[in-house]
Design an enzyme around this catalytic site. Structure first.
Site, short mmCIF file in Angstrom:
data_model
loop_
_atom_site.label_atom_id
_atom_site.label_comp_id
_atom_site.label_asym_id
_atom_site.label_seq_id
_atom_site.Cartn_x
_atom_site.Cartn_y
_atom_site.Cartn_z
N HIS A 1 17.65 -5.79 -18.84
CA HIS A 1 17.50 -5.57 -17.25
C HIS A 1 17.61 -6.92 -16.63
O HIS A 1 17.66 -7.91 -17.33
CB HIS A 1 16.19 -4.96 -16.98
CG HIS A 1 16.09 -3.64 -17.39
ND1 HIS A 1 15.88 -3.07 -18.67
CD2 HIS A 1 16.00 -2.45 -16.68
CE1 HIS A 1 15.81 -1.76 -18.49
NE2 HIS A 1 15.77 -1.27 -17.22
N LYS B 1 12.36 -8.22 -13.54
CA LYS B 1 11.56 -7.07 -13.89
C LYS B 1 10.39 -7.38 -14.53
O LYS B 1 10.22 -8.57 -15.42
CB LYS B 1 12.42 -6.17 -14.97
CG LYS B 1 11.69 -4.92 -15.47
CD LYS B 1 12.69 -4.10 -16.19
CE LYS B 1 11.78 -2.88 -16.70
NZ LYS B 1 11.27 -2.20 -15.69
N1 LIG Z 1 12.47 5.17 -12.77
C1 LIG Z 1 13.43 4.69 -12.46
O1 LIG Z 1 14.54 5.20 -12.50
C2 LIG Z 1 13.28 3.19 -11.96
C3 LIG Z 1 14.73 2.40 -11.56
C4 LIG Z 1 14.31 1.07 -11.11
C5 LIG Z 1 13.02 0.63 -11.19
N2 LIG Z 1 11.99 1.05 -11.73
C6 LIG Z 1 10.67 0.77 -11.44
O2 LIG Z 1 10.31 0.87 -10.17
C7 LIG Z 1 9.47 -0.33 -9.97
C8 LIG Z 1 9.95 -1.18 -8.66
O3 LIG Z 1 11.24 -1.79 -9.01
P1 LIG Z 1 11.94 -2.77 -8.01
O4 LIG Z 1 13.10 -3.27 -8.71
O5 LIG Z 1 12.32 -1.98 -6.95
O6 LIG Z 1 10.86 -3.74 -7.83
P2 LIG Z 1 10.64 -4.80 -6.47
O7 LIG Z 1 9.95 -5.92 -6.99
O8 LIG Z 1 11.84 -5.10 -5.92
O9 LIG Z 1 9.72 -3.91 -5.48
C9 LIG Z 1 8.48 -3.71 -5.43
C10 LIG Z 1 7.86 -3.45 -4.29
O10 LIG Z 1 6.57 -2.85 -4.08
C11 LIG Z 1 5.81 -3.60 -3.08
N3 LIG Z 1 4.51 -3.60 -3.43
C12 LIG Z 1 3.68 -3.96 -4.45
N4 LIG Z 1 2.40 -3.83 -4.45
C13 LIG Z 1 2.43 -2.99 -3.27
C14 LIG Z 1 1.27 -2.31 -2.25
N5 LIG Z 1 -0.01 -2.66 -3.00
N6 LIG Z 1 1.58 -1.76 -1.61
C15 LIG Z 1 2.66 -1.64 -1.02
N7 LIG Z 1 3.92 -1.93 -1.54
C16 LIG Z 1 3.67 -2.79 -2.61
C17 LIG Z 1 6.29 -5.02 -3.23
O11 LIG Z 1 6.12 -5.85 -1.95
C18 LIG Z 1 7.85 -4.71 -3.57
O12 LIG Z 1 8.63 -4.68 -2.34
C19 LIG Z 1 9.37 -1.07 -11.22
O13 LIG Z 1 8.13 -0.47 -11.79
C20 LIG Z 1 10.59 -0.56 -11.80
O14 LIG Z 1 10.31 -0.75 -13.35
C21 LIG Z 1 12.14 2.62 -11.96
O1 LIG Z 2 14.97 -2.38 -12.57
C1 LIG Z 2 14.02 -1.86 -13.35
O2 LIG Z 2 12.86 -2.41 -13.39
C2 LIG Z 2 14.25 -0.36 -14.09
N1 LIG Z 2 13.23 0.00 -14.59
C3 LIG Z 2 13.24 1.30 -15.29
C4 LIG Z 2 12.77 1.06 -16.68
O3 LIG Z 2 11.64 0.14 -16.85
O4 LIG Z 2 13.17 1.77 -17.65
C5 LIG Z 2 14.56 2.04 -15.12
C6 LIG Z 2 15.61 1.17 -14.89
C7 LIG Z 2 15.47 0.14 -13.76
#
Ligand SMILES: NC(=O)c1ccc[n+]([C@@H]2O[C@H](COP(=O)([O-])OP(=O)(O)OC[C@H]3O[C@@H](n4cnc5c(N)ncnc54)[C@H](O)[C@@H]3O)[C@@H](O)[C@H]2O)c1
Ligand SMILES: O=C(O)C1=N[C@H](C(=O)O)CCC1
Length: 266
Positions: free
Chosen positions: A155, A159
């Site tokens: 990643h 992250k």
């Molecule tokens: N399920 C999936 O397919 C998938 C894909 C990508 C990322 N993710 C997960 O999604 C999450 C976010 O990833 P990202 O890359 O967008 O992170 P990022 O750091 O770019 O964004 C997170 C956002 O959350 C906000 N935030 C934090 N605390 C907050 C609060 N109390 N109230 C409101 N906003 C708040 C931050 O200001 C930030 O803008 C991570 O846990 C990541 O692992 C999941």
């Molecule tokens: O960008 C991230 O953070 C992502 N998180 C997910 C994970 O923890 O598996 C899914 C892919 C992107």
């Protein structure tokens, strides 16, 4: 299909930005508001960052869910915040769709209980990309024939959690069909701590973090005289959005917790 009122938590994040676009562009979704840590009372379009939406920004979740009368809360924040948001949403009659990773088994159990006692759906999906779900399912199938497995997840370097939610979910799905076993030489020793990666029931998980990456995972299987590699790559966060859309639709029909997109795709 009835319109679904959506609130996005974490709208300025890498994933949140895409979810805002999804909610705005889907005809039967309405972006009722967003929850952020700053800019409360402003419209998204007023803060720049390329937003064109006039959805109102809230900094207090309860006020946000109450005033918007939301159906679904999409959470894309951090594990601690995501848990607090999901718990509060369920207590207020709003269905959470959680993409945030890093939830513990206790977190999942607590939310399941809360969902069932309130007869509300909640979807927690460590990976919303269909290709990633297939990679996990194919890996589960292969594990029957190749029980020696190493997961290498890669990643971007911003992250927060390691191993990734996808890495953990893959190991969990494989463990459902594979007996726990110790891999490698019985007497192997790490001369540098962490060299063999993390262990989930004997399956090794290695986490790579580098600038330039988005989300990638390879599952390596070893057998006599052969290896098998199953790999998925997300090059763009748009890859996650069809899964977010489906989750928002499906969560409206549920009255329990679903963990993993594989449980709702046909
Ligand atoms: N399920 C999936 O397919 C998938 C894909 C990508 C990322 N993710 C997960 O999604 C999450 C976010 O990833 P990202 O890359 O967008 O992170 P990022 O750091 O770019 O964004 C997170 C956002 O959350 C906000 N935030 C934090 N605390 C907050 C609060 N109390 N109230 C409101 N906003 C708040 C931050 O200001 C930030 O803008 C991570 O846990 C990541 O692992 C999941
Ligand atoms: O960008 C991230 O953070 C992502 N998180 C997910 C994970 O923890 O598996 C899914 C892919 C992107």
């Amino acid at each position: 299909m009835d319109s679904i009122k959506i609130v996005v938590a974490g709208p300025r994040g890498r994933m949140g930005k895409e979810a805002v676009v999804l909610a705005e562009e889907t005809s039967h979704f309405e972006l009722a508001g967003v929850l952020d840590r700053k800019n409360g009372g402003k419209k998204l379009s007023e803060i720049g960052e390329g937003f064109t939406s006039d959805a109102l920004i809230y900094t207090d979740l309860k006020e946000c869910l109450f005033e918007t009368n939301a159906d679904v809360l999409i959470d894309l924040t951090t594990p601690e915040t995501g848990m607090l948001h999901a718990r509060t949403a369920l207590e207020m009659g709003v269905r959470p769709v959680v993409g945030t990773t890093g939830f513990t088994e206790e977190n999942l159990n607590e939310l399941k209980e809360l969902a069932e006692s309130n007869r509300l759906g909640v979807i927690i999906a460590p990976n919303f990309a269909v290709g990633a779900v297939l990679m996990m399912k194919f890996s589960q199938m292969a594990a029957k024939y190749f029980p020696d497995i190493e997961i290498i997840e890669q990643h971007h370097d911003q992250k927060l959690d390691a191993p990734s939610g996808t890495g953990v979910k893959t190991a969990e799905m494989i463990s459902a069909v594979r007996e726990e076993k110790k891999q490698g030489h019985p007497n192997e020793k790490e001369t540098l701590e962490g060299a063999r990666g993390a262990s989930y029931k004997g399956i090794r998980i290695h986490s790579v973090r580098l600038p330039g990456l988005v989300a990638h995972q390879e599952v390596l299987f070893g057998g006599e005289g052969q290896t098998l590699k199953i790999r998925h790559d997300s090059y763009d966060r748009k890859s996650f959005m069809s899964g977010v859309k489906l989750s928002c639709e499906e969560v409206m029909k549920l009255d329990t917790l679903v963990y993993g997109l594989e449980n709702i795709i046909e």
